[in-house]
Design a protein around this motif. Structure first.
Motif, PDB file in Angstrom:
ATOM      1  N   GLU A  42      -3.074  -5.484  -3.299  1.00  9.26           N
ATOM      2  CA  GLU A  42      -2.587  -6.495  -2.451  1.00  9.26           C
ATOM      3  C   GLU A  42      -2.559  -6.408  -1.148  1.00  9.26           C
ATOM      4  OE1 GLU A  42       1.532  -7.215  -4.031  1.00  9.26           O
ATOM      5  OE2 GLU A  42       0.943  -8.076  -5.755  1.00  9.26           O
ATOM      6  N   PRO A  43      -2.398  -4.991  -0.422  1.00  5.60           N
ATOM      7  CA  PRO A  43      -2.356  -4.817   1.054  1.00  5.60           C
ATOM      8  C   PRO A  43      -3.838  -5.284   1.470  1.00  5.60           C
ATOM      9  CG  PRO A  43      -1.965  -2.900  -0.287  1.00  5.60           C
ATOM     10  CD  PRO A  43      -1.536  -3.904  -1.261  1.00  5.60           C
ATOM     11  N   LEU A  44      -4.689  -4.941   0.562  1.00  3.78           N
ATOM     12  CA  LEU A  44      -6.063  -5.113   1.259  1.00  3.78           C
ATOM     13  C   LEU A  44      -6.504  -6.473   1.098  1.00  3.78           C
ATOM     14  CD1 LEU A  44      -8.177  -2.169  -0.641  1.00  3.78           C
ATOM     15  CD2 LEU A  44      -7.682  -2.473   1.566  1.00  3.78           C
ATOM     16  N   THR A  45      -6.019  -7.278   0.133  1.00  4.97           N
ATOM     17  CA  THR A  45      -6.014  -8.834   0.128  1.00  4.97           C
ATOM     18  C   THR A  45      -5.582  -9.463   1.394  1.00  4.97           C
ATOM     19  OG1 THR A  45      -6.078  -8.919  -2.152  1.00  4.97           O
ATOM     20  CG2 THR A  45      -5.509 -11.059  -1.054  1.00  4.97           C
ATOM     21  N   ALA A  46      -4.269  -8.932   1.536  1.00  7.04           N
ATOM     22  CA  ALA A  46      -3.431  -9.464   2.981  1.00  7.04           C
ATOM     23  C   ALA A  46      -4.254  -9.104   4.346  1.00  7.04           C
ATOM     24  CB  ALA A  46      -2.068  -9.022   2.857  1.00  7.04           C
ATOM     25  N   GLU A  47      -4.722  -7.953   4.105  1.00  6.39           N
ATOM     26  CA  GLU A  47      -5.672  -7.594   5.368  1.00  6.39           C
ATOM     27  C   GLU A  47      -6.820  -8.386   5.586  1.00  6.39           C
ATOM     28  OE1 GLU A  47      -6.681  -3.553   5.851  1.00  6.39           O
ATOM     29  OE2 GLU A  47      -4.751  -2.954   5.238  1.00  6.39           O
ATOM     30  N   THR A  48      -7.577  -8.699   4.401  1.00 12.44           N
ATOM     31  CA  THR A  48      -8.793  -9.402   4.484  1.00 12.44           C
ATOM     32  C   THR A  48      -8.501 -10.835   5.016  1.00 12.44           C
ATOM     33  OG1 THR A  48      -9.522  -8.213   2.434  1.00 12.44           O
ATOM     34  CG2 THR A  48     -10.510 -10.474   3.053  1.00 12.44           C
ATOM     35  N   PHE A  49      -7.352 -11.487   4.543  1.00  9.31           N
ATOM     36  CA  PHE A  49      -7.222 -12.850   4.963  1.00  9.31           C
ATOM     37  C   PHE A  49      -6.870 -12.808   6.549  1.00  9.31           C
ATOM     38  CE2 PHE A  49      -7.416 -14.008   0.518  1.00  9.31           C
ATOM     39  CZ  PHE A  49      -7.937 -15.265   0.679  1.00  9.31           C
ATOM     40  N   LEU A  50      -5.977 -12.079   6.843  1.00  6.62           N
ATOM     41  CA  LEU A  50      -5.493 -11.828   7.928  1.00  6.62           C
ATOM     42  C   LEU A  50      -6.568 -11.786   9.108  1.00  6.62           C
ATOM     43  CD1 LEU A  50      -1.927 -10.388   7.656  1.00  6.62           C
ATOM     44  CD2 LEU A  50      -2.500 -12.879   8.139  1.00  6.62           C
ATOM     45  N   ASN A  75     -15.803  -5.052   3.785  1.00  6.68           N
ATOM     46  CA  ASN A  75     -15.419  -4.464   4.973  1.00  6.68           C
ATOM     47  C   ASN A  75     -14.225  -3.603   4.923  1.00  6.68           C
ATOM     48  OD1 ASN A  75     -18.019  -4.718   6.622  1.00  6.68           O
ATOM     49  ND2 ASN A  75     -17.151  -6.967   7.164  1.00  6.68           N
ATOM     50  N   LYS A  76     -12.985  -4.337   4.431  1.00  8.31           N
ATOM     51  CA  LYS A  76     -11.848  -3.707   4.312  1.00  8.31           C
ATOM     52  C   LYS A  76     -11.848  -2.784   3.569  1.00  8.31           C
ATOM     53  CE  LYS A  76     -10.245  -6.064   7.457  1.00  8.31           C
ATOM     54  NZ  LYS A  76      -9.843  -5.299   8.682  1.00  8.31           N
ATOM     55  N   LEU A  77     -12.592  -2.942   2.276  1.00  8.54           N
ATOM     56  CA  LEU A  77     -12.425  -1.901   1.073  1.00  8.54           C
ATOM     57  C   LEU A  77     -13.335  -0.709   1.965  1.00  8.54           C
ATOM     58  CD1 LEU A  77     -11.706  -1.441  -1.706  1.00  8.54           C
ATOM     59  CD2 LEU A  77     -14.130  -2.319  -2.116  1.00  8.54           C
ATOM     60  N   VAL A  78     -14.352  -0.855   2.722  1.00  9.64           N
ATOM     61  CA  VAL A  78     -15.166   0.145   3.035  1.00  9.64           C
ATOM     62  C   VAL A  78     -14.107   1.103   4.041  1.00  9.64           C
ATOM     63  CG1 VAL A  78     -16.920   0.820   4.724  1.00  9.64           C
ATOM     64  CG2 VAL A  78     -17.438  -0.867   2.848  1.00  9.64           C
ATOM     65  N   ASP A  79     -13.609   0.202   4.882  1.00  9.36           N
ATOM     66  CA  ASP A  79     -12.571   0.863   6.044  1.00  9.36           C
ATOM     67  C   ASP A  79     -11.587   1.529   5.164  1.00  9.36           C
ATOM     68  OD1 ASP A  79     -13.760  -0.303   7.999  1.00  9.36           O
ATOM     69  OD2 ASP A  79     -12.260  -2.046   8.134  1.00  9.36           O
ATOM     70  N   HIS A  80     -10.863   1.498   4.076  1.00  9.80           N
ATOM     71  CA  HIS A  80     -10.152   1.942   3.338  1.00  9.80           C
ATOM     72  C   HIS A  80     -10.458   3.269   2.709  1.00  9.80           C
ATOM     73  CE1 HIS A  80      -6.818   3.012   0.422  1.00  9.80           C
ATOM     74  NE2 HIS A  80      -7.636   3.080  -0.444  1.00  9.80           N
ATOM     75  N   TRP A  81     -11.798   3.165   2.272  1.00 10.27           N
ATOM     76  CA  TRP A  81     -12.322   4.206   1.431  1.00 10.27           C
ATOM     77  C   TRP A  81     -12.704   5.451   2.565  1.00 10.27           C
ATOM     78  CZ3 TRP A  81     -14.984   1.191  -2.887  1.00 10.27           C
ATOM     79  CH2 TRP A  81     -13.968   1.156  -4.121  1.00 10.27           C
ATOM     80  N   ARG A  82     -13.104   4.861   3.760  1.00  5.37           N
ATOM     81  CA  ARG A  82     -13.564   5.586   4.720  1.00  5.37           C
ATOM     82  C   ARG A  82     -12.209   6.575   5.144  1.00  5.37           C
ATOM     83  NH1 ARG A  82     -16.815   2.618   9.071  1.00  5.37           N
ATOM     84  NH2 ARG A  82     -18.918   3.139   8.340  1.00  5.37           N
ATOM     85  N   LYS A  83     -11.221   6.224   5.182  1.00  7.89           N
ATOM     86  CA  LYS A  83      -9.950   6.628   5.480  1.00  7.89           C
ATOM     87  C   LYS A  83      -9.614   7.565   4.614  1.00  7.89           C
ATOM     88  CE  LYS A  83      -5.414   5.438   7.193  1.00  7.89           C
ATOM     89  NZ  LYS A  83      -4.407   4.932   6.168  1.00  7.89           N
ATOM     90  N   VAL A  84      -9.774   7.266   3.261  1.00  5.37           N
ATOM     91  CA  VAL A  84      -9.357   8.324   2.372  1.00  5.37           C
ATOM     92  C   VAL A  84     -10.409   9.441   2.181  1.00  5.37           C
ATOM     93  CG1 VAL A  84      -9.320   8.361  -0.355  1.00  5.37           C
ATOM     94  CG2 VAL A  84      -8.499   6.397   0.831  1.00  5.37           C
ATOM     95  N   ALA A  85     -11.831   9.075   2.584  1.00  7.66           N
ATOM     96  CA  ALA A  85     -12.838  10.071   2.634  1.00  7.66           C
ATOM     97  C   ALA A  85     -12.552  11.023   3.580  1.00  7.66           C
ATOM     98  CB  ALA A  85     -14.143   9.659   2.872  1.00  7.66           C
ATOM     99  N   VAL A  86     -11.859  10.623   4.907  1.00  8.93           N
ATOM    100  CA  VAL A  86     -11.573  11.588   6.101  1.00  8.93           C
ATOM    101  C   VAL A  86     -10.538  12.623   5.537  1.00  8.93           C
ATOM    102  CG1 VAL A  86     -10.454  11.612   8.326  1.00  8.93           C
ATOM    103  CG2 VAL A  86     -12.326  10.196   7.886  1.00  8.93           C
TER     104      VAL A  86
END
Lengths: 186, 242
Positions: A42-50, A75-86
């Motif tokens: 849900e938040p990733l979908t919202a981020e995507t559309f905005l 791109n949003k998914l990649v950003d999210h997982w990068r943050k998790v990876a860090v």
């Protein structure tokens, strides 16, 4: 001289909202299947559309297609997982250099369903999960994966080798626990 | 080399459409429509007629929209409204008496991770640390009474509750139990709420209050209203059936 302001943005807004209505289930479905979680989708979908709105406002010539919004979602998914990876690196949870005791690349594949494969995938460290998702789940060529991950093609291939190794390790671990340590050899 | 890749083809997934919850879809549509609207323009009435927003979404004249079309007497003539920069809520900053212990509590109970290493004063107090709690940034500092920076324990309470969402109603009970085991008190017992969530409120050992939510079922606002009224009347009257 009478100055006529450009028409208010009604028409473009309407077009974007139409795209929203069409693309929403595709974007949400894409993100839910790959993130494996409704609370994350849900938040990733919202981020995507905005983010898509902002990009469209900067570049009104953008063609409004579902494929374009999916690319934004990726791109949003990649950003999210990068943050998790860090975070995972921070916690030193990424187990690198896992040995491949059998040395047989493809041994795990027999009788192995997609859903089970995705369960294994969702248990991997974010670094590995993201690489395998882009390369195999989304079926992107390695140079495109490299571009999304901001890595060289060579570094991406190395990452994919490690990710596949971690995947096989995860698969065997899952099977070992399912067969209660029995001699379950395929 | 290519043979090595093939087994992984089993992972391939097409983009299969899945409809999100209707209230989420409607809320996001509103946000998208807001973002599309030029900051200086009045709400576009045409949008309402072509909109496919479900009818259960109440039409409330939000304060923010009102101030867009009605000049604020305080700022009128002072700030050019059209050029006011867009704002985004960033994070809450918690003040606690005993920063290090509080960080450990948030790590244990909420799975917080440290996203910015603490700035530590020579006297040992945490001047600033940033935590990531479930994807949101929460800043935290020790008390600095000399600058009137004090926590809820010193103030004798807090009017603010911080919201935590967990993936299931069962997880609400588990999280609250974990918090209590680590020294939190229960403010409101966990129960199934009329708005379709299982929720309860706890007070952590430093006095901050947390509302823990897990979704039972997606309800429309009209359904919430209905249940609220039905629940309110159960003490007095049996609810109507049929």
């Amino acid at each position: 001289m009478a100055v006529v302001n450009p028409a208010p943005e009604n028409a473009p807004s309407g077009a974007f909202l139409e795209l929203y209505d069409t693309a929403l289930p595709h974007v949400y479905g894409y993100l839910r299947a790959r993130s494996g979680s409704e609370t994350l989708a849900e938040p990733l979908t919202a981020e995507t559309f905005l983010a898509a709105v902002r990009s469209y406002q900067q570049r009104p010539s953008q063609e409004l297609t579902t494929g374009w919004v999916i690319a934004v979602a990726r791109n949003k998914l990649v950003d999210h997982w990068r943050k998790v990876a860090v975070e995972e690196r921070h916690l030193e949870l990424v187990a690198d250099g896992i040995a491949d005791p059998h040395g047989v690349e493809d041994q795990w594949i027999d009788g192995f369903g997609g859903t089970e494969a995705h369960t294994v995938l969702s248990g991997l460290a974010a670094q590995h999960r993201i690489a395998l998702t882009l390369r195999y789940v989304d079926d992107l060529p390695v140079p495109e994966v490299a571009r999304l991950l901001d890595r060289t093609v060579h570094a991406t291939e190395t990452l994919l080798v490690r990710a596949r190794r971690a995947f096989r390790h995860g698969y065997r671990a899952q099977h070992a626990s399912e067969s209660e340590g029995g001699d379950h050899v395929r | 080399m290519s043979a090595e890749y093939e087994p992984f083809d089993i992972l391939r997934l097409p983009v299969s459409p899945v409809a999100p919850g209707p209230s989420f879809a409607a809320r996001l549509r509103e946000q998208v429509a807001d973002a599309l609207r030029p900051a200086s323009a009045a709400p576009d009435p045409a949008d309402n007629t072509r909109s496919s927003v479900p009818t259960h979404v109440p039409e409330i004249d939000l304060g923010r929209r009102t101030t867009m079309s009605t000049p604020n007497p305080v700022t009128a003539g002072v700030v050019d409204q059209a050029s006011t920069p867009a704002v985004r809520f960033e994070n809450p900053s918690l003040v606690v008496k005993g920063g290090a212990e509080a960080v450990a509590f948030y790590q244990t109970v909420f799975g917080a991770t440290i996203s910015m290493e603490p700035f530590i004063e020579p006297d040992g107090r945490i001047g600033h640390i940033e935590l990531d709690i479930g994807g949101a940034m929460v800043a935290l500092a020790d008390e600095y009474p000399e600058y009137q920076i004090v926590g809820p324990k010193t103030l004798g309470g807090t009017p603010v509750a911080l919201g935590i969402r967990v993936p299931s109603p069962e997880a609400v009970d588990a999280l609250v139990a974990l918090a209590v085991a680590n020294g939190a008190e229960v403010v409101f017992e966990v129960k199934d709420q009329f708005y379709g969530e299982r929720a309860g409120r706890i007070r952590d050992p430093w006095g901050h209050e947390w509302m823990v939510h897990g979704l039972n079922e997606e309800l429309t606002v009209a359904e919430m209203q209905e249940r609220f009224e039905a629940e309110g009347s159960t003490d007095v009257l049996p609810t109507a059936t049929g």
